[in-house]
Structure formats: C-alpha cells, structure tokens
Design a protein around this motif. Sequence first.
Motif, PDB file in Angstrom:
ATOM      1  N   ARG A  50       0.838  -1.204   0.000  1.00  0.00           N
ATOM      2  CA  ARG A  50       0.000   0.000   0.000  1.00  0.00           C
ATOM      3  C   ARG A  50       0.874   1.256   0.000  1.00  0.00           C
ATOM      4  NH1 ARG A  50      -5.446   0.319   2.318  1.00  0.00           N
ATOM      5  NH2 ARG A  50      -6.126   2.497   2.266  1.00  0.00           N
ATOM      6  N   PHE A  51       1.868   1.284   0.886  1.00  0.00           N
ATOM      7  CA  PHE A  51       2.790   2.425   0.940  1.00  0.00           C
ATOM      8  C   PHE A  51       3.543   2.576  -0.382  1.00  0.00           C
ATOM      9  CE2 PHE A  51       7.144   3.898   1.467  1.00  0.00           C
ATOM     10  CZ  PHE A  51       6.973   5.130   2.095  1.00  0.00           C
ATOM     11  N   LEU A  52       4.050   1.456  -0.899  1.00  0.00           N
ATOM     12  CA  LEU A  52       4.829   1.509  -2.133  1.00  0.00           C
ATOM     13  C   LEU A  52       3.983   1.986  -3.312  1.00  0.00           C
ATOM     14  CD1 LEU A  52       6.855  -1.811  -1.695  1.00  0.00           C
ATOM     15  CD2 LEU A  52       7.716   0.519  -1.407  1.00  0.00           C
ATOM     16  N   ALA A  53       2.705   1.629  -3.322  1.00  0.00           N
ATOM     17  CA  ALA A  53       1.814   2.081  -4.388  1.00  0.00           C
ATOM     18  C   ALA A  53       1.707   3.604  -4.382  1.00  0.00           C
ATOM     19  CB  ALA A  53       0.428   1.453  -4.230  1.00  0.00           C
ATOM     20  N   GLY A  54       1.543   4.185  -3.203  1.00  0.00           N
ATOM     21  CA  GLY A  54       1.482   5.636  -3.099  1.00  0.00           C
ATOM     22  C   GLY A  54       2.757   6.298  -3.566  1.00  0.00           C
ATOM     23  N   GLU A  55       3.891   5.714  -3.220  1.00  0.00           N
ATOM     24  CA  GLU A  55       5.176   6.264  -3.634  1.00  0.00           C
ATOM     25  C   GLU A  55       5.349   6.208  -5.157  1.00  0.00           C
ATOM     26  OE1 GLU A  55       8.271   7.388  -1.257  1.00  0.00           O
ATOM     27  OE2 GLU A  55       6.240   8.168  -1.123  1.00  0.00           O
ATOM     28  N   LEU A  56       4.866   5.146  -5.775  1.00  0.00           N
ATOM     29  CA  LEU A  56       5.015   5.026  -7.226  1.00  0.00           C
ATOM     30  C   LEU A  56       4.161   6.049  -7.974  1.00  0.00           C
ATOM     31  CD1 LEU A  56       5.215   1.148  -7.555  1.00  0.00           C
ATOM     32  CD2 LEU A  56       7.070   2.793  -7.931  1.00  0.00           C
ATOM     33  N   VAL A  57       3.002   6.398  -7.425  1.00  0.00           N
ATOM     34  CA  VAL A  57       2.221   7.484  -8.013  1.00  0.00           C
ATOM     35  C   VAL A  57       2.958   8.806  -7.827  1.00  0.00           C
ATOM     36  CG1 VAL A  57       0.058   8.776  -7.929  1.00  0.00           C
ATOM     37  CG2 VAL A  57       0.019   6.285  -7.683  1.00  0.00           C
ATOM     38  N   ARG A  58       3.499   9.020  -6.635  1.00  0.00           N
ATOM     39  CA  ARG A  58       4.205  10.284  -6.366  1.00  0.00           C
ATOM     40  C   ARG A  58       5.465  10.404  -7.225  1.00  0.00           C
ATOM     41  NH1 ARG A  58       7.850  12.361  -2.954  1.00  0.00           N
ATOM     42  NH2 ARG A  58       8.181  10.428  -1.798  1.00  0.00           N
ATOM     43  N   GLU A  59       6.105   9.290  -7.526  1.00  0.00           N
ATOM     44  CA  GLU A  59       7.272   9.313  -8.410  1.00  0.00           C
ATOM     45  C   GLU A  59       6.916   9.917  -9.766  1.00  0.00           C
ATOM     46  OE1 GLU A  59      10.710   6.168  -9.449  1.00  0.00           O
ATOM     47  OE2 GLU A  59       8.717   5.512 -10.047  1.00  0.00           O
ATOM     48  N   GLN A  60       5.759   9.523 -10.300  1.00  0.00           N
ATOM     49  CA  GLN A  60       5.349  10.068 -11.597  1.00  0.00           C
ATOM     50  C   GLN A  60       5.012  11.552 -11.509  1.00  0.00           C
ATOM     51  OE1 GLN A  60       5.772   8.472 -14.423  1.00  0.00           O
ATOM     52  NE2 GLN A  60       6.612   6.827 -13.140  1.00  0.00           N
ATOM     53  N   LEU A  61       4.482  11.989 -10.377  1.00  0.00           N
ATOM     54  CA  LEU A  61       4.254  13.426 -10.185  1.00  0.00           C
ATOM     55  C   LEU A  61       5.581  14.185 -10.209  1.00  0.00           C
ATOM     56  CD1 LEU A  61       1.619  13.222  -7.299  1.00  0.00           C
ATOM     57  CD2 LEU A  61       1.167  13.902  -9.660  1.00  0.00           C
ATOM     58  N   MET A  62       6.586  13.626  -9.538  1.00  0.00           N
ATOM     59  CA  MET A  62       7.904  14.269  -9.508  1.00  0.00           C
ATOM     60  C   MET A  62       8.510  14.316 -10.899  1.00  0.00           C
ATOM     61  SD  MET A  62       8.332  15.064  -6.289  1.00  0.00           S
ATOM     62  CE  MET A  62      10.079  15.479  -6.134  1.00  0.00           C
ATOM     63  N   ARG A  63       8.282  13.271 -11.686  1.00  0.00           N
ATOM     64  CA  ARG A  63       8.912  13.186 -13.006  1.00  0.00           C
ATOM     65  C   ARG A  63       8.183  13.999 -14.072  1.00  0.00           C
ATOM     66  NH1 ARG A  63      11.241   7.093 -14.105  1.00  0.00           N
ATOM     67  NH2 ARG A  63      12.692   7.039 -12.365  1.00  0.00           N
ATOM     68  N   GLN A  64       6.868  14.121 -13.971  1.00  0.00           N
ATOM     69  CA  GLN A  64       6.100  14.666 -15.082  1.00  0.00           C
ATOM     70  C   GLN A  64       5.646  16.112 -14.908  1.00  0.00           C
ATOM     71  OE1 GLN A  64       3.198  12.187 -17.025  1.00  0.00           O
ATOM     72  NE2 GLN A  64       3.979  10.329 -16.069  1.00  0.00           N
ATOM     73  N   LEU A  65       5.678  16.623 -13.676  1.00  0.00           N
ATOM     74  CA  LEU A  65       5.220  17.995 -13.476  1.00  0.00           C
ATOM     75  C   LEU A  65       6.386  18.972 -13.529  1.00  0.00           C
ATOM     76  CD1 LEU A  65       2.564  17.371 -10.688  1.00  0.00           C
ATOM     77  CD2 LEU A  65       2.208  17.573 -13.152  1.00  0.00           C
ATOM     78  N   GLY A  66       6.082  20.264 -13.432  1.00  0.00           N
ATOM     79  CA  GLY A  66       7.106  21.297 -13.556  1.00  0.00           C
ATOM     80  C   GLY A  66       8.010  21.378 -12.345  1.00  0.00           C
ATOM     81  N   ASP A  67       8.808  22.438 -12.276  1.00  0.00           N
ATOM     82  CA  ASP A  67       9.808  22.564 -11.228  1.00  0.00           C
ATOM     83  C   ASP A  67       9.212  22.714  -9.835  1.00  0.00           C
ATOM     84  OD1 ASP A  67      11.933  22.270 -12.911  1.00  0.00           O
ATOM     85  OD2 ASP A  67      12.178  24.418 -13.266  1.00  0.00           O
ATOM     86  N   GLU A  68       8.122  23.452  -9.711  1.00  0.00           N
ATOM     87  CA  GLU A  68       7.585  23.757  -8.397  1.00  0.00           C
ATOM     88  C   GLU A  68       6.479  22.819  -7.944  1.00  0.00           C
ATOM     89  OE1 GLU A  68       8.841  26.001  -6.395  1.00  0.00           O
ATOM     90  OE2 GLU A  68      10.323  26.676  -7.857  1.00  0.00           O
TER      91      GLU A  68
END
Length: 307
Positions: A199-217
Amino acid sequence: MNPGNNEAPHRCGSVAVVGRPNVGKSTLVNALVGAKVSIVSNRPQTTRHRLLGIATVPGGQMLLVDTPGLHREQGRFKASAMSRVMNRTARGAVEDVDAAVLVVEAGRWDEEDTLAFNVLHDAGVPVVLVVNKVDRLKDKTTLLPFLAEVAKDRDFAAVHPISALKRKGLDDLVADILAQLPEAPPVYDEDEITDRSQRFLAGELVREQLMRQLGDELPYATTVEIERFAEDGALLRIGAVIWVEREGQKPIVIGKGGARLREIGSKARQQMERLFGRKVFLETWVRVREGWSDDEAALKAFGYGQE
C-alpha cells in the motif's frame, strides 16, 4: 575437518544511507537491493520518508536505511514544515545504526555535504564514503585529486567511487560495508526487500510520476494518499488521491482532457505491476487541501515523520 569452520562469519546490521539531496542515495539502495524499493527522479527531495531496503548478499544482510536528503532550510525548502520533518527524519535515521554510507557526487563537495558528514561524525558510527556518478565526470583525471581532497582530515572506513545507475563498483563497496557490520544471523528472509507495505509503495510510485512529469515547483505541492487497496482474485484494485495545495493546481495535474492524469496513472500502474508481480487496476483523483505541506497536523495525517 569440517569445511564450514573456514567460512567467513555471517554479518548483518543496519546502514544509514545519508547525503545531501539528489546525489543518488535511492538509486544506490535500489541497486544494492536488486529491486526498486525507493522511488527516484532527477528532482531534489524525491525521498520524503525513511525507508528500509533489505540487501541479502553472500555472507551477510545489509539493512539499508534510505533517507531524505539533508539540506539547509533555504530557497524552496525554507522553514516549511515539510523541510523540518524531512531533516528530522534524515537525522533520526543515524540513531542506533551499525554503520553509515555517505553519498556524494563525483567532483562536487559543498556545505550540505559537510553538514551530512558532520551529522554522521557526531553519531560516532563508521562511515563508508561513496562517490557516485563517476560516469558523468567529464575529466576523469580530476577524480583522484577530488578523492584525496575529500578524504583529507576526514575519517572514512573506506572510499568507493561508483556509478549506482550503471551498477559499477558495487561488489567492492558491499564487501567494505559488510566489514563494518557485526557478526549476526539475517533478520529477514532472503526474498524480502523492504519492511514497507505494498500500500505504501503504491502511493510512492504514483508520487514518483508526479515528480517526473510535473514542472519545477508543483511536485513539492503534491502528495499521495491510498484510499483503497483491495485484492480481487489475481487483481489488485487501488484508489489513489493526489493532494495539491491550491485549487489552481488541480487542472495542471489533470491536464487537458485528463491527459496528464491518465499518463501519471498509466506509468505508475506499470511500475506497480512490475514490483508486485500481478495485474493492477488503478484509479486516481485530484483533491485540494490548502497549505498541507506547511501544516504539521496535515503532514502527520499523511504519514510524514511517523517512522
């Protein structure tokens, strides 16, 4: 004669992996574990939690404690509650460990590297220096002088230039880390790679894509909460809420016609299926919680600083 008497003793212990932001700590932990337990991106402060990676190798088991990057609270991270929580998490990770790995970037040593070294020095644990990203060093002749300068007047148990991304130089590094650990049986089974839940790892994998795909801020204004995690036969059904801090940030995450949110979900689902070894049905929503990253109560509710 029993040939087992000549075998080296089994070693097992905890190892804090420490350094300033964006030096490759999580990439190193994943490389040593042999599986993806820590998310990675090219943005500082991708790692927000203390996370255990279990590396079982011939002759020993290393309990690798991946940590947020130690940083001075300035710029984007100035005095925010999130910044304070991550620094506390990183500093707390060096308590009660058997050894530490200080990760720095080849050719660069700055005041935050000094800060990380001083934290480890004060903790009184043996420190193995890892000089990462040597493959990116344009002038290789500068490496030896850099190693000599960094090691001058600093007491390291060993110094290893490596490339965590390309998995170069890891065998000798593992041997020297194990040498710092006590003789002890393994704590975890050989096939275990982390103490964190799926469950924790699933949340982290979604957040990883946010870090990779969104802008600087924007990535720093987002977090992920798993609202649903259920097994349906061979299928995992996961519902993830992406929290942002302002109403105007929602359409940025969602994208035109929902395109960006679909891409984030698709990439995260693929990573989940690879890690969990089963089919995943992932749903995502975007919601607003004003100023969550500078709210200690909100951070606690989202699981930050609870390690």
